[in-house]
Motif scaffolding. Sequence first.
Motif, PDB file in Angstrom:
ATOM      1  N   UNK A  96       0.877  -1.166   0.000  1.00  0.00           N
ATOM      2  CA  UNK A  96       0.000   0.000   0.000  1.00  0.00           C
ATOM      3  C   UNK A  96       0.920   1.224   0.000  1.00  0.00           C
ATOM      4  N   UNK A  97       0.703   2.148  -0.922  1.00  0.00           N
ATOM      5  CA  UNK A  97       1.500   3.363  -0.987  1.00  0.00           C
ATOM      6  C   UNK A  97       0.728   4.525  -0.368  1.00  0.00           C
ATOM      7  N   UNK A  98       1.393   5.274   0.489  1.00  0.00           N
ATOM      8  CA  UNK A  98       0.786   6.439   1.119  1.00  0.00           C
ATOM      9  C   UNK A  98       1.582   7.662   0.679  1.00  0.00           C
ATOM     10  N   UNK A  99       1.002   8.486  -0.185  1.00  0.00           N
ATOM     11  CA  UNK A  99       1.671   9.677  -0.674  1.00  0.00           C
ATOM     12  C   UNK A  99       1.206  10.901   0.076  1.00  0.00           C
ATOM     13  N   UNK A 100       2.164  11.689   0.594  1.00  0.00           N
ATOM     14  CA  UNK A 100       1.847  12.905   1.321  1.00  0.00           C
ATOM     15  C   UNK A 100       2.182  14.114   0.465  1.00  0.00           C
ATOM     16  N   UNK A 101       1.233  15.022   0.322  1.00  0.00           N
ATOM     17  CA  UNK A 101       1.416  16.235  -0.463  1.00  0.00           C
ATOM     18  C   UNK A 101       1.945  15.865  -1.862  1.00  0.00           C
ATOM     19  N   UNK A 102       3.015  16.510  -2.322  1.00  0.00           N
ATOM     20  CA  UNK A 102       3.507  16.222  -3.676  1.00  0.00           C
ATOM     21  C   UNK A 102       4.063  14.818  -3.817  1.00  0.00           C
ATOM     22  N   UNK A 103       4.372  14.150  -2.693  1.00  0.00           N
ATOM     23  CA  UNK A 103       4.813  12.759  -2.768  1.00  0.00           C
ATOM     24  C   UNK A 103       3.742  11.839  -3.334  1.00  0.00           C
ATOM     25  N   UNK A 104       2.491  12.298  -3.269  1.00  0.00           N
ATOM     26  CA  UNK A 104       1.403  11.510  -3.839  1.00  0.00           C
ATOM     27  C   UNK A 104       1.453  11.425  -5.342  1.00  0.00           C
ATOM     28  N   UNK A 105       2.166  12.352  -5.998  1.00  0.00           N
ATOM     29  CA  UNK A 105       2.275  12.295  -7.455  1.00  0.00           C
ATOM     30  C   UNK A 105       3.121  11.097  -7.860  1.00  0.00           C
ATOM     31  N   UNK A 106       4.286  10.925  -7.225  1.00  0.00           N
ATOM     32  CA  UNK A 106       5.120   9.750  -7.512  1.00  0.00           C
ATOM     33  C   UNK A 106       4.372   8.467  -7.165  1.00  0.00           C
ATOM     34  N   UNK A 107       3.665   8.475  -6.039  1.00  0.00           N
ATOM     35  CA  UNK A 107       2.937   7.275  -5.619  1.00  0.00           C
ATOM     36  C   UNK A 107       1.869   6.891  -6.635  1.00  0.00           C
ATOM     37  N   UNK A 108       1.134   7.872  -7.153  1.00  0.00           N
ATOM     38  CA  UNK A 108       0.080   7.521  -8.109  1.00  0.00           C
ATOM     39  C   UNK A 108       0.651   7.158  -9.481  1.00  0.00           C
ATOM     40  N   UNK A 121      -3.799   2.690  -2.713  1.00  0.00           N
ATOM     41  CA  UNK A 121      -3.152   3.991  -2.776  1.00  0.00           C
ATOM     42  C   UNK A 121      -3.853   4.935  -1.808  1.00  0.00           C
ATOM     43  N   UNK A 122      -3.072   5.569  -0.928  1.00  0.00           N
ATOM     44  CA  UNK A 122      -3.608   6.588  -0.028  1.00  0.00           C
ATOM     45  C   UNK A 122      -2.983   7.917  -0.420  1.00  0.00           C
ATOM     46  N   UNK A 123      -3.816   8.917  -0.661  1.00  0.00           N
ATOM     47  CA  UNK A 123      -3.346  10.246  -1.031  1.00  0.00           C
ATOM     48  C   UNK A 123      -3.753  11.217   0.074  1.00  0.00           C
ATOM     49  N   UNK A 124      -2.766  11.744   0.797  1.00  0.00           N
ATOM     50  CA  UNK A 124      -3.032  12.614   1.943  1.00  0.00           C
ATOM     51  C   UNK A 124      -2.594  14.043   1.629  1.00  0.00           C
ATOM     52  N   UNK A 125      -3.550  14.912   1.366  1.00  0.00           N
ATOM     53  CA  UNK A 125      -3.232  16.286   1.028  1.00  0.00           C
ATOM     54  C   UNK A 125      -2.488  16.409  -0.291  1.00  0.00           C
ATOM     55  N   UNK A 126      -2.921  15.631  -1.268  1.00  0.00           N
ATOM     56  CA  UNK A 126      -2.235  15.566  -2.567  1.00  0.00           C
ATOM     57  C   UNK A 126      -3.019  16.362  -3.605  1.00  0.00           C
ATOM     58  N   UNK A 127      -2.355  17.197  -4.403  1.00  0.00           N
ATOM     59  CA  UNK A 127      -3.076  17.977  -5.413  1.00  0.00           C
ATOM     60  C   UNK A 127      -3.530  17.140  -6.600  1.00  0.00           C
ATOM     61  N   UNK A 128      -4.701  17.455  -7.125  1.00  0.00           N
ATOM     62  CA  UNK A 128      -5.112  16.870  -8.400  1.00  0.00           C
ATOM     63  C   UNK A 128      -4.302  17.515  -9.508  1.00  0.00           C
ATOM     64  N   UNK A 129      -4.164  18.830  -9.413  1.00  0.00           N
ATOM     65  CA  UNK A 129      -3.391  19.598 -10.386  1.00  0.00           C
ATOM     66  C   UNK A 129      -2.819  20.820  -9.681  1.00  0.00           C
TER      67      UNK A 129
END
Length: 280
Positions: A96-108, A121-129
Amino acid sequence: MSTIAVKAAQLRSGLVLPYAEAGYPEGIPVVFVHGLADSWWAFEPLLRQLPAAVHGYAPTQRGHGDAERPPDGYAPQDFAADLVEFLDAVGIHRAVLVGASSGGVAARLVAGSHPDRVAGLVLAGVPATLADKPGAAALAEKVENLVDPVPRAFVEELLAGLTARPPGRGVLATIAEENLKVPARVWQETLRGLLETDLDATLRGILVPALVLWGDADGILPRSDQQQIVDTLFDARLVVYEGAGHALYWEEPERLVQDVAAFATEVLPDRPNGRAAPRM
């Protein structure tokens, strides 16, 4: 309370990344991915509270913290490639990948390109764009003017805007010290890579289950941004942390750990192929 061990992983590329490991060896592998200028220390409060169901890993990305600093390779795709090599290096077949902020871009990016390696996939405070975020453009202007050593005042001002409530004692001080380790060129190239990437496109084609976490006092990302993520992904749900800011993982580490553990147990209940022998 879980004990944290700090280790080093050598990737196939030759790059060496420090990482923190905590939790129980038989637990579900959960890999935490930090954002711009942070390091594994961003997840220290979470790693200390991992339940028996979870085995946590938090690598420090290239150029950040105490990781090696290659001369180039700071686009989201580079961090994503490192993340896949990290999974190989520490012997995780599926996590399970947990991406925080911009780290969620690499995770996704990894979730989209290597669905066999990602159970959820967990996206915590990650921007769509970031294309429609005035704050991102303003930050980019400041970052482009940075020179070494990066001013402490710049880092402290940036961190102060990431939380709505004071996090645990010493958390922001530790994160500030980690941020100050990052050379100006890594700040610049990493942020430039994020702004030059079509982040909307990185959301398409992700078929693994996703949990989207967002604080409703986030001054950077509006709810509509998070709804865009949920609407684009194949199987996603949004959980709102009332009163939390952008870095909700610093403000509510206990709750976030509980949500991640419940989600991990849901998507990988029997831990099939979660662990593999480390690559020699």
